[in-house]
Design a protein around this motif. Structure first.
Motif, PDB file in Angstrom:
ATOM      1  N   ALA A 116       0.828  -1.210   0.000  1.00  0.00           N
ATOM      2  CA  ALA A 116       0.000   0.000   0.000  1.00  0.00           C
ATOM      3  C   ALA A 116       0.862   1.259   0.000  1.00  0.00           C
ATOM      4  CB  ALA A 116      -0.932  -0.015   1.210  1.00  0.00           C
ATOM      5  N   VAL A 117       1.867   1.301   0.853  1.00  0.00           N
ATOM      6  CA  VAL A 117       2.745   2.470   0.937  1.00  0.00           C
ATOM      7  C   VAL A 117       3.524   2.653  -0.358  1.00  0.00           C
ATOM      8  CG1 VAL A 117       4.809   3.338   2.113  1.00  0.00           C
ATOM      9  CG2 VAL A 117       2.906   2.479   3.440  1.00  0.00           C
ATOM     10  N   ALA A 118       4.034   1.579  -0.904  1.00  0.00           N
ATOM     11  CA  ALA A 118       4.793   1.667  -2.155  1.00  0.00           C
ATOM     12  C   ALA A 118       3.911   2.152  -3.297  1.00  0.00           C
ATOM     13  CB  ALA A 118       5.419   0.316  -2.497  1.00  0.00           C
ATOM     14  N   ALA A 119       2.676   1.689  -3.358  1.00  0.00           N
ATOM     15  CA  ALA A 119       1.760   2.137  -4.413  1.00  0.00           C
ATOM     16  C   ALA A 119       1.479   3.627  -4.284  1.00  0.00           C
ATOM     17  CB  ALA A 119       0.469   1.333  -4.357  1.00  0.00           C
ATOM     18  N   LEU A 120       1.285   4.122  -3.057  1.00  0.00           N
ATOM     19  CA  LEU A 120       1.065   5.556  -2.847  1.00  0.00           C
ATOM     20  C   LEU A 120       2.290   6.357  -3.273  1.00  0.00           C
ATOM     21  CD1 LEU A 120      -0.705   5.369   0.625  1.00  0.00           C
ATOM     22  CD2 LEU A 120      -1.726   6.252  -1.495  1.00  0.00           C
ATOM     23  N   ALA A 121       3.460   5.876  -2.899  1.00  0.00           N
ATOM     24  CA  ALA A 121       4.694   6.584  -3.261  1.00  0.00           C
ATOM     25  C   ALA A 121       4.925   6.569  -4.764  1.00  0.00           C
ATOM     26  CB  ALA A 121       5.887   5.956  -2.536  1.00  0.00           C
ATOM     27  N   ARG A 122       4.684   5.430  -5.424  1.00  0.00           N
ATOM     28  CA  ARG A 122       4.838   5.371  -6.883  1.00  0.00           C
ATOM     29  C   ARG A 122       3.869   6.325  -7.570  1.00  0.00           C
ATOM     30  NH1 ARG A 122       5.583  -0.193  -5.842  1.00  0.00           N
ATOM     31  NH2 ARG A 122       3.401  -0.611  -6.335  1.00  0.00           N
ATOM     32  N   ASP A 123       2.655   6.428  -7.029  1.00  0.00           N
ATOM     33  CA  ASP A 123       1.692   7.369  -7.603  1.00  0.00           C
ATOM     34  C   ASP A 123       2.188   8.802  -7.430  1.00  0.00           C
ATOM     35  OD1 ASP A 123      -0.980   7.976  -8.802  1.00  0.00           O
ATOM     36  OD2 ASP A 123      -1.191   9.027  -6.887  1.00  0.00           O
ATOM     37  N   ALA A 124       2.739   9.132  -6.274  1.00  0.00           N
ATOM     38  CA  ALA A 124       3.279  10.481  -6.062  1.00  0.00           C
ATOM     39  C   ALA A 124       4.399  10.773  -7.060  1.00  0.00           C
ATOM     40  CB  ALA A 124       3.790  10.630  -4.625  1.00  0.00           C
ATOM     41  N   ILE A 125       5.234   9.782  -7.317  1.00  0.00           N
ATOM     42  CA  ILE A 125       6.310   9.944  -8.301  1.00  0.00           C
ATOM     43  C   ILE A 125       5.723  10.152  -9.693  1.00  0.00           C
ATOM     44  CG2 ILE A 125       8.225   8.754  -9.460  1.00  0.00           C
ATOM     45  CD1 ILE A 125       8.789   7.419  -6.671  1.00  0.00           C
ATOM     46  N   ASP A 126       4.694   9.368 -10.040  1.00  0.00           N
ATOM     47  CA  ASP A 126       4.038   9.530 -11.348  1.00  0.00           C
ATOM     48  C   ASP A 126       3.429  10.914 -11.489  1.00  0.00           C
ATOM     49  OD1 ASP A 126       4.718   6.956 -12.097  1.00  0.00           O
ATOM     50  OD2 ASP A 126       2.724   6.115 -11.694  1.00  0.00           O
ATOM     51  N   VAL A 127       2.787  11.420 -10.434  1.00  0.00           N
ATOM     52  CA  VAL A 127       2.199  12.763 -10.482  1.00  0.00           C
ATOM     53  C   VAL A 127       3.299  13.802 -10.672  1.00  0.00           C
ATOM     54  CG1 VAL A 127       1.032  14.548  -9.115  1.00  0.00           C
ATOM     55  CG2 VAL A 127       0.107  12.229  -9.180  1.00  0.00           C
ATOM     56  N   ALA A 128       4.345  13.706  -9.857  1.00  0.00           N
ATOM     57  CA  ALA A 128       5.407  14.713  -9.902  1.00  0.00           C
ATOM     58  C   ALA A 128       6.142  14.737 -11.236  1.00  0.00           C
ATOM     59  CB  ALA A 128       6.405  14.468  -8.766  1.00  0.00           C
ATOM     60  N   THR A 129       6.272  13.588 -11.878  1.00  0.00           N
ATOM     61  CA  THR A 129       7.065  13.522 -13.109  1.00  0.00           C
ATOM     62  C   THR A 129       6.214  13.490 -14.371  1.00  0.00           C
ATOM     63  OG1 THR A 129       7.149  11.100 -13.024  1.00  0.00           O
ATOM     64  CG2 THR A 129       8.955  12.319 -11.951  1.00  0.00           C
ATOM     65  N   GLY A 130       4.895  13.398 -14.221  1.00  0.00           N
ATOM     66  CA  GLY A 130       4.026  13.261 -15.386  1.00  0.00           C
ATOM     67  C   GLY A 130       3.238  14.522 -15.691  1.00  0.00           C
ATOM     68  N   ASP A 131       2.265  14.361 -16.560  1.00  0.00           N
ATOM     69  CA  ASP A 131       1.432  15.480 -16.992  1.00  0.00           C
ATOM     70  C   ASP A 131       0.622  16.098 -15.854  1.00  0.00           C
ATOM     71  OD1 ASP A 131       2.349  15.069 -19.574  1.00  0.00           O
ATOM     72  OD2 ASP A 131       0.628  13.841 -20.155  1.00  0.00           O
ATOM     73  N   LEU A 132       0.260  15.297 -14.868  1.00  0.00           N
ATOM     74  CA  LEU A 132      -0.548  15.817 -13.767  1.00  0.00           C
ATOM     75  C   LEU A 132       0.214  16.787 -12.874  1.00  0.00           C
ATOM     76  CD1 LEU A 132      -2.516  12.604 -12.710  1.00  0.00           C
ATOM     77  CD2 LEU A 132      -3.346  14.550 -14.049  1.00  0.00           C
ATOM     78  N   GLY A 133       1.530  16.697 -12.856  1.00  0.00           N
ATOM     79  CA  GLY A 133       2.329  17.575 -12.008  1.00  0.00           C
ATOM     80  C   GLY A 133       2.080  19.049 -12.280  1.00  0.00           C
ATOM     81  N   GLY A 134       1.884  19.394 -13.536  1.00  0.00           N
ATOM     82  CA  GLY A 134       1.613  20.785 -13.890  1.00  0.00           C
ATOM     83  C   GLY A 134       0.217  21.244 -13.530  1.00  0.00           C
ATOM     84  N   LEU A 135      -0.645  20.321 -13.137  1.00  0.00           N
ATOM     85  CA  LEU A 135      -2.022  20.661 -12.782  1.00  0.00           C
ATOM     86  C   LEU A 135      -2.244  20.784 -11.278  1.00  0.00           C
ATOM     87  CD1 LEU A 135      -3.897  18.219 -15.204  1.00  0.00           C
ATOM     88  CD2 LEU A 135      -3.360  20.633 -15.574  1.00  0.00           C
ATOM     89  N   VAL A 136      -1.239  20.451 -10.467  1.00  0.00           N
ATOM     90  CA  VAL A 136      -1.394  20.480  -9.011  1.00  0.00           C
ATOM     91  C   VAL A 136      -1.525  21.926  -8.541  1.00  0.00           C
ATOM     92  CG1 VAL A 136      -0.287  19.985  -6.796  1.00  0.00           C
ATOM     93  CG2 VAL A 136      -0.122  18.336  -8.666  1.00  0.00           C
ATOM     94  N   ARG A 137      -2.578  22.164  -7.755  1.00  0.00           N
ATOM     95  CA  ARG A 137      -2.805  23.492  -7.186  1.00  0.00           C
ATOM     96  C   ARG A 137      -3.237  23.328  -5.732  1.00  0.00           C
ATOM     97  NH1 ARG A 137      -0.979  24.211 -11.433  1.00  0.00           N
ATOM     98  NH2 ARG A 137      -1.479  25.743 -13.023  1.00  0.00           N
ATOM     99  N   ALA A 138      -2.908  24.324  -4.947  1.00  0.00           N
ATOM    100  CA  ALA A 138      -3.420  24.410  -3.585  1.00  0.00           C
ATOM    101  C   ALA A 138      -4.733  25.174  -3.635  1.00  0.00           C
ATOM    102  CB  ALA A 138      -2.420  25.140  -2.688  1.00  0.00           C
ATOM    103  N   CYS A 139      -5.704  24.754  -2.854  1.00  0.00           N
ATOM    104  CA  CYS A 139      -6.987  25.444  -2.794  1.00  0.00           C
ATOM    105  C   CYS A 139      -6.747  26.874  -2.327  1.00  0.00           C
ATOM    106  CB  CYS A 139      -7.929  24.719  -1.831  1.00  0.00           C
ATOM    107  SG  CYS A 139      -9.563  25.461  -1.720  1.00  0.00           S
ATOM    108  N   GLU A 140      -7.402  27.822  -2.985  1.00  0.00           N
ATOM    109  CA  GLU A 140      -7.212  29.234  -2.661  1.00  0.00           C
ATOM    110  C   GLU A 140      -8.155  29.753  -1.585  1.00  0.00           C
ATOM    111  OE1 GLU A 140      -7.074  31.687  -6.171  1.00  0.00           O
ATOM    112  OE2 GLU A 140      -5.732  30.298  -7.191  1.00  0.00           O
TER     113      GLU A 140
END
Length: 182
Positions: A116-140
């Motif tokens: 479970a932890v490894a899957a969460l971490a791999r997903d975080a890596i995918d977000v940070a290095t993939g197309d979704l990384g540019g879409l991450v925003r903090a709620c205003e």
């Protein structure tokens, strides 16, 4: 029931970060205790040590998402923590064929906390290095600590609740300003 922020359905790492938030009653941590954490991870149980590791991973992923949202490098040991969690379970991509080719990760220890932890971490890596990384925003919204994927140019908040709160506060300010101007 808390409404999922845009993107949580596609990114378990984003959902993990948003398990810690602010409510009108104050701070909320959906993973504060082993029972709820085990339920969230869909595991039979979670130890106190597992819970500490999950909290450390959540803090590291939060720092990664904040760095992406703010166009800066992550601070502290966030990258080291995420990389260590990704190595917690050996997994390999496997090809599955449904209505077309699909890549799936298969663990050597299915159903374990490490998986479970490894899957969460791999997903975080995918977000940070993939197309979704540019879409991450903090709620205003003032006081909100959640993140979301901004897929619409006009979106500024993680939920309609936050948007409604901001609009209500703006309306109240205008009412007060108009009253004071008389």
């Amino acid at each position: 029931m808390v409404t999922a922020a845009p993107g949580e359905e596609r990114s378990p790492a984003l959902a993990l970060v948003n398990t810690r938030r602010l409510s009108p009653a104050g701070p909320v941590d959906d993973l504060a205790e082993p029972g709820p954490a085990a339920a969230w991870l869909r595991l039979p149980s979670v130890t106190a040590e597992d819970l500490r590791r999950l909290h450390d991973l959540r803090a590291a992923v939060r720092e990664l998402l904040a760095a992406l949202a703010e166009s800066r490098s992550p601070g502290g040991d966030a990258v080291t923590t995420v990389n260590a969690a990704a190595r917690a379970d050996a997994a390999a991509p496997q090809l599955a064929w449904r209505s077309g080719p699909v890549r799936e990760w298969h663990s050597t220890r299915p159903g374990s906390f490490e998986e479970a932890v490894a899957a969460l971490a791999r997903d975080a890596i995918d977000v940070a290095t993939g197309d979704l990384g540019g879409l991450v925003r903090a709620c205003e919204a003032h006081g909100c600590v959640r993140f979301y994927f901004r897929e619409h140019a006009r979106r500024r908040w993680c939920s309609t609740t936050c948007g409604d709160r901001v609009r209500a506060a703006r309306h109240q300010r205008l009412v007060v300003e108009q009253r004071d101007a008389r």
